[in-house]
Design an enzyme around this catalytic site. Structure first.
Site, mmCIF file in Angstrom:
data_model
loop_
_atom_site.group_PDB
_atom_site.id
_atom_site.type_symbol
_atom_site.label_atom_id
_atom_site.label_comp_id
_atom_site.label_asym_id
_atom_site.label_seq_id
_atom_site.Cartn_x
_atom_site.Cartn_y
_atom_site.Cartn_z
ATOM 1 N N ASP A 24 20.850 84.880 -60.301
ATOM 2 C CA ASP A 24 22.259 84.590 -59.973
ATOM 3 C C ASP A 24 22.369 84.304 -58.478
ATOM 4 O O ASP A 24 21.764 85.017 -57.664
ATOM 5 C CB ASP A 24 23.132 85.797 -60.370
ATOM 6 C CG ASP A 24 24.606 85.444 -60.423
ATOM 7 O OD1 ASP A 24 25.144 84.957 -59.403
ATOM 8 O OD2 ASP A 24 25.227 85.641 -61.469
ATOM 9 N N ILE A 25 23.135 83.251 -58.119
ATOM 10 C CA ILE A 25 23.245 82.922 -56.688
ATOM 11 C C ILE A 25 24.179 83.862 -55.915
ATOM 12 O O ILE A 25 24.181 83.848 -54.688
ATOM 13 C CB ILE A 25 23.725 81.460 -56.409
ATOM 14 C CG1 ILE A 25 24.904 81.081 -57.283
ATOM 15 C CG2 ILE A 25 22.594 80.473 -56.522
ATOM 16 C CD1 ILE A 25 25.598 79.814 -56.799
ATOM 17 N N GLN B 236 35.108 85.588 -67.265
ATOM 18 C CA GLN B 236 34.142 84.493 -67.423
ATOM 19 C C GLN B 236 34.553 83.326 -66.522
ATOM 20 O O GLN B 236 35.718 82.915 -66.508
ATOM 21 C CB GLN B 236 34.086 84.024 -68.892
ATOM 22 C CG GLN B 236 32.992 82.979 -69.122
ATOM 23 C CD GLN B 236 32.790 82.637 -70.598
ATOM 24 O OE1 GLN B 236 33.566 83.069 -71.458
ATOM 25 N NE2 GLN B 236 31.756 81.849 -70.877
ATOM 26 N N HIS C 248 26.279 83.483 -71.237
ATOM 27 C CA HIS C 248 25.213 84.094 -70.437
ATOM 28 C C HIS C 248 25.342 85.609 -70.475
ATOM 29 O O HIS C 248 26.436 86.156 -70.535
ATOM 30 C CB HIS C 248 25.219 83.604 -68.984
ATOM 31 C CG HIS C 248 26.575 83.648 -68.342
ATOM 32 N ND1 HIS C 248 27.557 82.708 -68.583
ATOM 33 C CD2 HIS C 248 27.116 84.517 -67.459
ATOM 34 C CE1 HIS C 248 28.626 83.001 -67.889
ATOM 35 N NE2 HIS C 248 28.398 84.102 -67.193
ATOM 36 N N HIS D 279 24.506 88.724 -68.079
ATOM 37 C CA HIS D 279 24.093 89.199 -66.763
ATOM 38 C C HIS D 279 23.114 90.363 -66.979
ATOM 39 O O HIS D 279 23.424 91.291 -67.741
ATOM 40 C CB HIS D 279 25.282 89.755 -65.967
ATOM 41 C CG HIS D 279 26.330 88.753 -65.620
ATOM 42 N ND1 HIS D 279 26.440 88.201 -64.361
ATOM 43 C CD2 HIS D 279 27.343 88.220 -66.349
ATOM 44 C CE1 HIS D 279 27.473 87.373 -64.327
ATOM 45 N NE2 HIS D 279 28.041 87.367 -65.524
HETATM 46 P P1 5GP Z 1 30.675 84.839 -65.196
HETATM 47 O O1 5GP Z 1 31.697 85.102 -64.145
HETATM 48 O O2 5GP Z 1 31.007 83.578 -65.973
HETATM 49 O O3 5GP Z 1 30.388 86.003 -66.092
HETATM 50 O O4 5GP Z 1 29.308 84.592 -64.426
HETATM 51 C C1 5GP Z 1 28.925 83.381 -63.874
HETATM 52 C C2 5GP Z 1 27.814 83.674 -62.912
HETATM 53 O O5 5GP Z 1 27.176 82.469 -62.590
HETATM 54 C C3 5GP Z 1 28.294 84.296 -61.590
HETATM 55 O O6 5GP Z 1 27.684 85.562 -61.400
HETATM 56 C C4 5GP Z 1 27.872 83.284 -60.545
HETATM 57 O O7 5GP Z 1 27.413 83.888 -59.372
HETATM 58 C C5 5GP Z 1 26.783 82.516 -61.246
HETATM 59 N N1 5GP Z 1 26.669 81.143 -60.796
HETATM 60 C C6 5GP Z 1 27.686 80.272 -60.607
HETATM 61 N N2 5GP Z 1 27.201 79.075 -60.208
HETATM 62 C C7 5GP Z 1 25.841 79.209 -60.161
HETATM 63 C C8 5GP Z 1 24.777 78.317 -59.810
HETATM 64 O O8 5GP Z 1 24.973 77.141 -59.482
HETATM 65 N N3 5GP Z 1 23.514 78.806 -59.856
HETATM 66 C C9 5GP Z 1 23.259 80.105 -60.231
HETATM 67 N N4 5GP Z 1 21.983 80.477 -60.234
HETATM 68 N N5 5GP Z 1 24.235 80.980 -60.558
HETATM 69 C C10 5GP Z 1 25.511 80.532 -60.537
#
Ligand code: 5GP
Ligand code: ZN
Length: 146
Positions: A31-32, A94, A100, A102
């Site tokens: 994760d970035i 989300q 995904h 985590h």
């Molecule tokens: P969500 O909030 O949908 O559960 O998680 C999305 C995750 O994707 C976040 O933790 C965010 O940091 C990660 N993320 C968003 N854009 C990118 C990207 O371009 N590359 C990577 N490696 N992670 C990303």
């Protein structure tokens, strides 16, 4: 695969990522914006929007892949614990609409770990409400499988 999906782009390699593991149906990458040291994401290679959309087969494969990298975070990074997190829907945090999981290694050493519990533990719910909600869900599942 959808043209606009960031994580489909990661699967194809059009969007760069730090790959950790891959198999026929899943891809794991860092994760970035890590919440802790070693925070990574495991995704199905086939696009699905969220927990409600993903096939049981892909969900099982992603979960098994997550267990594998979680074990590596303990043995290699020295994590003291691990959280698995899935956010399903914008109201559940989300932000990327390709399913995904985590995998978040957790540490007693808070210099490696920024997470905090998002609810207050030990605040009891109303017993009657809990029972009613449980009964409604149970009945809905029985109806669905009838
Ligand atoms: P969500 O909030 O949908 O559960 O998680 C999305 C995750 O994707 C976040 O933790 C965010 O940091 C990660 N993320 C968003 N854009 C990118 C990207 O371009 N590359 C990577 N490696 N992670 C990303
Ligand atoms: Zn996608």
């Amino acid at each position: 695969m959808t043209d606009q999906c960031l994580f489909c782009g990661i699967v194809t390699g059009d969007v760069p990522s730090v790959k950790v593991a891959e198999d026929d149906s899943t891809y794991a990458f860092m994760d970035i914006n890590p919440g802790s040291e070693g925070h990574l994401l495991v995704i199905p290679k086939q696009h699905s929007r969220d927990l409600l959309d993903i096939s049981p087969k892909d969900l099982a494969a992603v979960t098994v892949a997550a267990q594998r990298v979680a074990k590596a975070s303990v043995t290699e990074l020295g994590a003291d614990g691990v959280n698995l997190l899935n956010c399903c829907g914008a109201d559940a945090w989300q932000t990327v609409f390709h399913f995904h999981l985590h995998v978040i290694p957790r540490y007693r050493d808070k210099t490696k770990d920024r997470l905090e519990l998002p609810w207050t533990p030990g605040v009891a719910g109303e017993k009657k409400t809990i029972a009613e909600l449980g009964q409604r869900l149970s009945s809905a599942l029985e109806r669905a499988s009838a």
